[in-house]
Design a protein around this motif. Structure first.
Motif, PDB file in Angstrom:
ATOM      1  N   ALA A  69      28.559  21.102   3.656  1.00  0.00           N
ATOM      2  CA  ALA A  69      29.647  21.104   2.794  1.00  0.00           C
ATOM      3  C   ALA A  69      29.792  19.787   2.128  1.00  0.00           C
ATOM      4  O   ALA A  69      29.952  19.534   0.900  1.00  0.00           O
ATOM      5  CB  ALA A  69      30.942  21.323   3.395  1.00  0.00           C
ATOM      6  N   LYS A  70      29.528  18.568   2.811  1.00  0.00           N
ATOM      7  CA  LYS A  70      29.428  17.331   2.362  1.00  0.00           C
ATOM      8  C   LYS A  70      28.179  17.028   1.308  1.00  0.00           C
ATOM      9  O   LYS A  70      28.496  16.339   0.514  1.00  0.00           O
ATOM     10  CB  LYS A  70      29.422  16.356   3.670  1.00  0.00           C
ATOM     11  CG  LYS A  70      30.399  16.248   4.735  1.00  0.00           C
ATOM     12  CD  LYS A  70      30.210  15.224   5.662  1.00  0.00           C
ATOM     13  CE  LYS A  70      31.260  15.392   6.817  1.00  0.00           C
ATOM     14  NZ  LYS A  70      32.560  15.280   6.202  1.00  0.00           N
ATOM     15  N   ARG A  84      27.248  19.455  -0.626  1.00  0.00           N
ATOM     16  CA  ARG A  84      27.728  20.199  -1.741  1.00  0.00           C
ATOM     17  C   ARG A  84      28.756  19.390  -2.430  1.00  0.00           C
ATOM     18  O   ARG A  84      28.758  19.264  -3.819  1.00  0.00           O
ATOM     19  CB  ARG A  84      28.145  21.498  -1.366  1.00  0.00           C
ATOM     20  CG  ARG A  84      28.625  22.338  -2.777  1.00  0.00           C
ATOM     21  CD  ARG A  84      29.218  23.763  -2.214  1.00  0.00           C
ATOM     22  NE  ARG A  84      30.691  23.114  -1.370  1.00  0.00           N
ATOM     23  CZ  ARG A  84      30.990  23.494  -0.046  1.00  0.00           C
ATOM     24  NH1 ARG A  84      29.949  24.210   0.649  1.00  0.00           N
ATOM     25  NH2 ARG A  84      32.109  22.960   0.267  1.00  0.00           N
ATOM     26  N   ASP A  85      29.786  18.773  -1.619  1.00  0.00           N
ATOM     27  CA  ASP A  85      30.614  17.929  -2.416  1.00  0.00           C
ATOM     28  C   ASP A  85      30.082  16.499  -3.125  1.00  0.00           C
ATOM     29  O   ASP A  85      30.196  16.314  -4.178  1.00  0.00           O
ATOM     30  CB  ASP A  85      31.685  17.378  -1.425  1.00  0.00           C
ATOM     31  CG  ASP A  85      32.527  18.428  -0.647  1.00  0.00           C
ATOM     32  OD1 ASP A  85      32.628  19.707  -1.332  1.00  0.00           O
ATOM     33  OD2 ASP A  85      32.871  18.359   0.364  1.00  0.00           O
ATOM     34  N   ALA A  86      29.165  16.052  -2.536  1.00  0.00           N
ATOM     35  CA  ALA A  86      28.387  14.989  -2.918  1.00  0.00           C
ATOM     36  C   ALA A  86      27.578  15.504  -4.350  1.00  0.00           C
ATOM     37  O   ALA A  86      27.928  14.714  -5.414  1.00  0.00           O
ATOM     38  CB  ALA A  86      27.484  14.275  -2.053  1.00  0.00           C
ATOM     39  N   LEU A 110      28.526  18.064  -6.397  1.00  0.00           N
ATOM     40  CA  LEU A 110      29.347  18.454  -7.199  1.00  0.00           C
ATOM     41  C   LEU A 110      29.984  17.028  -7.975  1.00  0.00           C
ATOM     42  O   LEU A 110      30.174  16.865  -9.237  1.00  0.00           O
ATOM     43  CB  LEU A 110      30.663  19.046  -6.798  1.00  0.00           C
ATOM     44  CG  LEU A 110      30.294  20.653  -6.402  1.00  0.00           C
ATOM     45  CD1 LEU A 110      31.336  21.370  -5.564  1.00  0.00           C
ATOM     46  CD2 LEU A 110      29.794  21.376  -7.465  1.00  0.00           C
ATOM     47  N   LEU A 111      30.365  15.947  -7.192  1.00  0.00           N
ATOM     48  CA  LEU A 111      30.712  14.671  -7.730  1.00  0.00           C
ATOM     49  C   LEU A 111      29.761  13.958  -8.827  1.00  0.00           C
ATOM     50  O   LEU A 111      29.913  13.508  -9.654  1.00  0.00           O
ATOM     51  CB  LEU A 111      31.032  13.919  -6.631  1.00  0.00           C
ATOM     52  CG  LEU A 111      32.382  14.339  -6.025  1.00  0.00           C
ATOM     53  CD1 LEU A 111      32.745  13.395  -4.829  1.00  0.00           C
ATOM     54  CD2 LEU A 111      33.738  14.007  -6.723  1.00  0.00           C
ATOM     55  N   ASP A 171      29.880  15.794 -11.994  1.00  0.00           N
ATOM     56  CA  ASP A 171      30.758  15.361 -12.719  1.00  0.00           C
ATOM     57  C   ASP A 171      30.644  13.983 -13.184  1.00  0.00           C
ATOM     58  O   ASP A 171      31.240  13.553 -14.368  1.00  0.00           O
ATOM     59  CB  ASP A 171      32.286  15.216 -11.845  1.00  0.00           C
ATOM     60  CG  ASP A 171      32.804  16.625 -11.308  1.00  0.00           C
ATOM     61  OD1 ASP A 171      32.569  17.380 -11.979  1.00  0.00           O
ATOM     62  OD2 ASP A 171      33.602  16.708 -10.359  1.00  0.00           O
ATOM     63  N   THR A 191      35.829   9.162 -10.228  1.00  0.00           N
ATOM     64  CA  THR A 191      35.079  10.072  -9.694  1.00  0.00           C
ATOM     65  C   THR A 191      33.807   9.186  -9.015  1.00  0.00           C
ATOM     66  O   THR A 191      33.255   9.719  -7.875  1.00  0.00           O
ATOM     67  CB  THR A 191      34.377  10.914 -10.968  1.00  0.00           C
ATOM     68  OG1 THR A 191      35.466  11.432 -11.492  1.00  0.00           O
ATOM     69  CG2 THR A 191      33.426  11.792 -10.245  1.00  0.00           C
ATOM     70  N   GLN A 209      35.138   8.464  -5.559  1.00  0.00           N
ATOM     71  CA  GLN A 209      34.800   9.705  -4.725  1.00  0.00           C
ATOM     72  C   GLN A 209      33.488  10.125  -4.437  1.00  0.00           C
ATOM     73  O   GLN A 209      33.306  10.504  -3.318  1.00  0.00           O
ATOM     74  CB  GLN A 209      35.634  10.964  -5.507  1.00  0.00           C
ATOM     75  CG  GLN A 209      36.920  10.679  -5.649  1.00  0.00           C
ATOM     76  CD  GLN A 209      37.630  11.776  -6.515  1.00  0.00           C
ATOM     77  OE1 GLN A 209      36.868  12.621  -6.923  1.00  0.00           O
ATOM     78  NE2 GLN A 209      38.838  11.847  -6.750  1.00  0.00           N
ATOM     79  N   ALA A 240      31.768  10.189  -0.631  1.00  0.00           N
ATOM     80  CA  ALA A 240      30.832  11.286  -0.291  1.00  0.00           C
ATOM     81  C   ALA A 240      29.769  11.355   0.351  1.00  0.00           C
ATOM     82  O   ALA A 240      29.453  11.899   1.224  1.00  0.00           O
ATOM     83  CB  ALA A 240      31.159  12.373  -1.314  1.00  0.00           C
TER      84      ALA A 240
END
Length: 233
Positions: A33-34, A36-38, A40-41, A44, A179, A182, A186
């Motif tokens: 999950a981490k 994936r979050d990284a 996605l950021l 962005d 971003t 963030q 992440a």
């Protein structure tokens, strides 16, 4: 396949052990999950960088257009001045022939005409350069237009100050930093999660050739440390 091509009872595959084992890595600490979050950021961030580049291109194109329009209008005024100076030279010539003016006035009028034509040639070069700069803003090396149209004397109403503040907040060069923070957080969280070792589990059947029997095999593998280079089963 183990214990084959040996000697004695292990010759060939008579004493071989054949194992089919399926295993699965279980990532602990929320690494998936981490990660994936990284990702996605980072996506962005790439989007903000694209918006910043797009705004830069729009700004540069606008400046190039205004420069071309300004050069075009200055050249038009210069050509009018050439016409006025030429007409003045003809009037001075007529006045000299009538005996009302001195020949020196003709020399002065010719100097004015020469200066006006020199400025006209200079502005023609500037106009061609501004056309090329405008065409280059959209990636073209050739100028496929002969003029631009616009009104530099028309002034738009000033934008309210509150709208300007909202525009600043939406500026991609500034908005990307939230971003960016963030994304760094992440990545830090993912690096901390990497200290937690993962677990690999597996199971499968094993066949014994020497007595034609079978058994089950279960695997539990835990790395020695954060890296996945070694482990104990």
């Amino acid at each position: 396949v183990e214990d084959f091509a040996g000697s004695g009872s292990r010759q060939g595959f008579r004493g071989a052990q054949t194992t089919l084992r399926l295993s699965q890595l279980l990532e602990l600490g929320g690494k998936r999950a981490k990660r994936r979050d990284a990702a996605l950021l980072e996506r962005d961030l790439a989007g903000w960088d694209f918006e910043a580049k797009r705004a830069t291109v729009l700004t540069e194109t606008t400046r190039a257009f205004i420069g071309a329009l300004s050069s075009q209008q200055r050249l038009a005024l210069a050509r009018e001045l050439v016409g006025i100076a030429s007409e003045s030279l003809r009037a001075v010539g007529a006045s000299i022939r009538a005996g009302a003016s001195s020949p020196v006035e003709r020399l002065r009028a010719r100097v004015v005409v020469a200066e006006a034509k020199a400025r006209e040639r200079l502005l023609e070069r500037e106009l061609r350069s501004s056309y090329h700069a405008l065409a280059a803003s959209w990636g073209s090396t050739d100028v496929t237009f002969s003029s631009v149209r616009g009104d530099l004397e028309q002034l738009e109403a000033l934008v309210p100050f509150e709208s300007l503040l909202q525009g600043v907040a939406a500026n991609p060069d500034l908005a990307r930093w939230e971003t960016e923070i963030q994304a760094r957080e992440a990545q830090l969280s993912l690096a901390r999660a990497g200290r937690i070792p993962d677990v690999r589990v597996g199971a499968g059947p094993r066949y014994y050739s020497d007595d034609d029997s079978a058994a089950a095999v279960v695997e539990l593998s835990v790395p020695d440390g954060p890296s996945t280079g070694g482990g104990a089963q």
